[in-house]
Motif scaffolding. Sequence first.
Motif, PDB file in Angstrom:
ATOM      1  N   PHE A  94       0.820  -1.208   0.000  1.00  0.00           N
ATOM      2  CA  PHE A  94       0.000   0.000   0.000  1.00  0.00           C
ATOM      3  C   PHE A  94       0.851   1.254   0.000  1.00  0.00           C
ATOM      4  O   PHE A  94       0.551   2.217  -0.710  1.00  0.00           O
ATOM      5  CB  PHE A  94      -0.957  -0.002   1.194  1.00  0.00           C
ATOM      6  CG  PHE A  94      -2.142   0.886   0.990  1.00  0.00           C
ATOM      7  CD1 PHE A  94      -2.163   2.177   1.491  1.00  0.00           C
ATOM      8  CD2 PHE A  94      -3.236   0.438   0.273  1.00  0.00           C
ATOM      9  CE1 PHE A  94      -3.255   3.009   1.294  1.00  0.00           C
ATOM     10  CE2 PHE A  94      -4.337   1.250   0.068  1.00  0.00           C
ATOM     11  CZ  PHE A  94      -4.341   2.547   0.574  1.00  0.00           C
ATOM     12  N   ASP A  95       1.925   1.256   0.768  1.00  0.00           N
ATOM     13  CA  ASP A  95       2.693   2.490   0.956  1.00  0.00           C
ATOM     14  C   ASP A  95       4.174   2.411   0.609  1.00  0.00           C
ATOM     15  O   ASP A  95       4.880   3.401   0.753  1.00  0.00           O
ATOM     16  CB  ASP A  95       2.577   2.948   2.416  1.00  0.00           C
ATOM     17  CG  ASP A  95       1.225   3.557   2.708  1.00  0.00           C
ATOM     18  OD1 ASP A  95       0.747   4.359   1.898  1.00  0.00           O
ATOM     19  OD2 ASP A  95       0.647   3.219   3.752  1.00  0.00           O
ATOM     20  N   ASN A  96       4.674   1.269   0.185  1.00  0.00           N
ATOM     21  CA  ASN A  96       6.106   1.126  -0.013  1.00  0.00           C
ATOM     22  C   ASN A  96       6.592   1.770  -1.303  1.00  0.00           C
ATOM     23  O   ASN A  96       5.818   2.087  -2.197  1.00  0.00           O
ATOM     24  CB  ASN A  96       6.496  -0.353   0.003  1.00  0.00           C
ATOM     25  CG  ASN A  96       7.900  -0.556   0.530  1.00  0.00           C
ATOM     26  OD1 ASN A  96       8.866  -0.324  -0.173  1.00  0.00           O
ATOM     27  ND2 ASN A  96       8.007  -0.976   1.775  1.00  0.00           N
ATOM     28  N   SER A  97       7.887   1.887  -1.375  1.00  0.00           N
ATOM     29  CA  SER A  97       8.534   2.428  -2.570  1.00  0.00           C
ATOM     30  C   SER A  97       8.564   1.370  -3.668  1.00  0.00           C
ATOM     31  O   SER A  97       8.043   0.276  -3.507  1.00  0.00           O
ATOM     32  CB  SER A  97       9.962   2.849  -2.223  1.00  0.00           C
ATOM     33  OG  SER A  97      10.730   1.692  -1.909  1.00  0.00           O
ATOM     34  N   GLN A  98       9.230   1.683  -4.741  1.00  0.00           N
ATOM     35  CA  GLN A  98       9.297   0.777  -5.883  1.00  0.00           C
ATOM     36  C   GLN A  98      10.122  -0.471  -5.625  1.00  0.00           C
ATOM     37  O   GLN A  98      10.217  -1.324  -6.494  1.00  0.00           O
ATOM     38  CB  GLN A  98       9.822   1.515  -7.108  1.00  0.00           C
ATOM     39  CG  GLN A  98       8.839   2.513  -7.655  1.00  0.00           C
ATOM     40  CD  GLN A  98       9.318   3.143  -8.945  1.00  0.00           C
ATOM     41  OE1 GLN A  98      10.474   3.050  -9.308  1.00  0.00           O
ATOM     42  NE2 GLN A  98       8.413   3.784  -9.645  1.00  0.00           N
ATOM     43  N   GLN A  99      10.698  -0.587  -4.433  1.00  0.00           N
ATOM     44  CA  GLN A  99      11.450  -1.801  -4.118  1.00  0.00           C
ATOM     45  C   GLN A  99      10.554  -3.033  -4.191  1.00  0.00           C
ATOM     46  O   GLN A  99      10.971  -4.077  -4.666  1.00  0.00           O
ATOM     47  CB  GLN A  99      12.074  -1.681  -2.732  1.00  0.00           C
ATOM     48  CG  GLN A  99      12.848  -2.930  -2.321  1.00  0.00           C
ATOM     49  CD  GLN A  99      13.409  -2.825  -0.929  1.00  0.00           C
ATOM     50  OE1 GLN A  99      13.170  -1.871  -0.204  1.00  0.00           O
ATOM     51  NE2 GLN A  99      14.163  -3.837  -0.530  1.00  0.00           N
ATOM     52  N   TYR A 100       9.311  -2.904  -3.734  1.00  0.00           N
ATOM     53  CA  TYR A 100       8.421  -4.058  -3.685  1.00  0.00           C
ATOM     54  C   TYR A 100       7.131  -3.905  -4.481  1.00  0.00           C
ATOM     55  O   TYR A 100       6.394  -4.879  -4.629  1.00  0.00           O
ATOM     56  CB  TYR A 100       8.055  -4.382  -2.237  1.00  0.00           C
ATOM     57  CG  TYR A 100       9.226  -4.848  -1.423  1.00  0.00           C
ATOM     58  CD1 TYR A 100       9.927  -5.996  -1.767  1.00  0.00           C
ATOM     59  CD2 TYR A 100       9.644  -4.147  -0.303  1.00  0.00           C
ATOM     60  CE1 TYR A 100      11.014  -6.434  -1.021  1.00  0.00           C
ATOM     61  CE2 TYR A 100      10.722  -4.580   0.455  1.00  0.00           C
ATOM     62  CZ  TYR A 100      11.401  -5.716   0.087  1.00  0.00           C
ATOM     63  OH  TYR A 100      12.462  -6.158   0.820  1.00  0.00           O
ATOM     64  N   VAL A 101       6.836  -2.752  -4.959  1.00  0.00           N
ATOM     65  CA  VAL A 101       5.618  -2.552  -5.743  1.00  0.00           C
ATOM     66  C   VAL A 101       5.908  -1.459  -6.769  1.00  0.00           C
ATOM     67  O   VAL A 101       6.479  -0.431  -6.445  1.00  0.00           O
ATOM     68  CB  VAL A 101       4.394  -2.232  -4.841  1.00  0.00           C
ATOM     69  CG1 VAL A 101       4.584  -0.964  -4.055  1.00  0.00           C
ATOM     70  CG2 VAL A 101       3.106  -2.221  -5.622  1.00  0.00           C
ATOM     71  N   SER A 102       5.552  -1.729  -8.028  1.00  0.00           N
ATOM     72  CA  SER A 102       5.878  -0.770  -9.087  1.00  0.00           C
ATOM     73  C   SER A 102       4.857  -0.857 -10.225  1.00  0.00           C
ATOM     74  O   SER A 102       4.140  -1.840 -10.325  1.00  0.00           O
ATOM     75  CB  SER A 102       7.292  -1.057  -9.622  1.00  0.00           C
ATOM     76  OG  SER A 102       7.333  -2.339 -10.218  1.00  0.00           O
ATOM     77  N   PRO A 103       4.769   0.126 -11.072  1.00  0.00           N
ATOM     78  CA  PRO A 103       5.526   1.373 -11.060  1.00  0.00           C
ATOM     79  C   PRO A 103       5.058   2.353  -9.979  1.00  0.00           C
ATOM     80  O   PRO A 103       5.740   3.337  -9.690  1.00  0.00           O
ATOM     81  CB  PRO A 103       5.310   1.953 -12.444  1.00  0.00           C
ATOM     82  CG  PRO A 103       4.006   1.409 -12.885  1.00  0.00           C
ATOM     83  CD  PRO A 103       3.875   0.061 -12.243  1.00  0.00           C
ATOM     84  N   VAL A 104       3.910   2.098  -9.380  1.00  0.00           N
ATOM     85  CA  VAL A 104       3.420   2.919  -8.273  1.00  0.00           C
ATOM     86  C   VAL A 104       2.932   1.987  -7.174  1.00  0.00           C
ATOM     87  O   VAL A 104       2.650   0.815  -7.431  1.00  0.00           O
ATOM     88  CB  VAL A 104       2.256   3.860  -8.705  1.00  0.00           C
ATOM     89  CG1 VAL A 104       2.728   4.868  -9.742  1.00  0.00           C
ATOM     90  CG2 VAL A 104       1.063   3.074  -9.221  1.00  0.00           C
ATOM     91  N   ASN A 105       2.821   2.498  -5.955  1.00  0.00           N
ATOM     92  CA  ASN A 105       2.252   1.660  -4.901  1.00  0.00           C
ATOM     93  C   ASN A 105       0.729   1.767  -4.955  1.00  0.00           C
ATOM     94  O   ASN A 105       0.172   2.518  -5.757  1.00  0.00           O
ATOM     95  CB  ASN A 105       2.826   2.019  -3.520  1.00  0.00           C
ATOM     96  CG  ASN A 105       2.514   3.429  -3.072  1.00  0.00           C
ATOM     97  OD1 ASN A 105       1.426   3.953  -3.311  1.00  0.00           O
ATOM     98  ND2 ASN A 105       3.474   4.060  -2.404  1.00  0.00           N
ATOM     99  N   VAL A 106       0.056   1.003  -4.140  1.00  0.00           N
ATOM    100  CA  VAL A 106      -1.405   0.934  -4.200  1.00  0.00           C
ATOM    101  C   VAL A 106      -2.040   2.275  -3.830  1.00  0.00           C
ATOM    102  O   VAL A 106      -3.005   2.702  -4.461  1.00  0.00           O
ATOM    103  CB  VAL A 106      -1.946  -0.209  -3.323  1.00  0.00           C
ATOM    104  CG1 VAL A 106      -3.467  -0.208  -3.282  1.00  0.00           C
ATOM    105  CG2 VAL A 106      -1.437  -1.553  -3.845  1.00  0.00           C
TER     106      VAL A 106
END
Length: 176
Positions: free
Chosen positions: A149-161
């Motif tokens: 939901f709030d993390n950087s592109q390290q774990y979710v990309s190209p944008v977080n939820v």
Amino acid sequence: MTLMMTGYLKRLYNLGARKFLVVGIPAVGCCPFQRNQNKTGGGCKEESNYWSNKYNEGAKSMLQAMKTEFKDVNYAFSDSYNIVLNFIQKPANYGFVEVKAACCGLGNLNADVPCIPISQYCPKRTDHVFWDLFHPTEATVKIFIDIIFDNSQQYVSPVNVRQLLWNRGKKPKPRL
């Protein structure tokens, strides 16, 4: 598989969907069932993890291609594989103690018999990454959701939820 997913997403697009959250496959080779089946003595089953990674690579490529084809599509892809692997490799960072055994089950790693009424239950569920043979505990899911939901592109990309929901960081204008 990604060809089938492309068809489903295009159907949703044709019905008006423009935002997609695709949750990647976690490191399934590290779940208690796979560890219990592994002939190397309880380590993660690398073949299963290899195929999880291959699927995730295909899913990311498919989403990028969809974004190229349909400019108004936005998506978030969660790198579930590395999130779960991080829980397993650095459990103390997340408050976990047990990363191999299930919280509920019977036998080796509580993974010989699934969670049934006569199963052994762990005394503290928040210490475990896995609830049963395959599924994460509630504590694991809560941390996972916070990350995507709030993390950087390290774990979710190209944008977080959060960014996906709020048009890439812009809050919607209130309706009058």
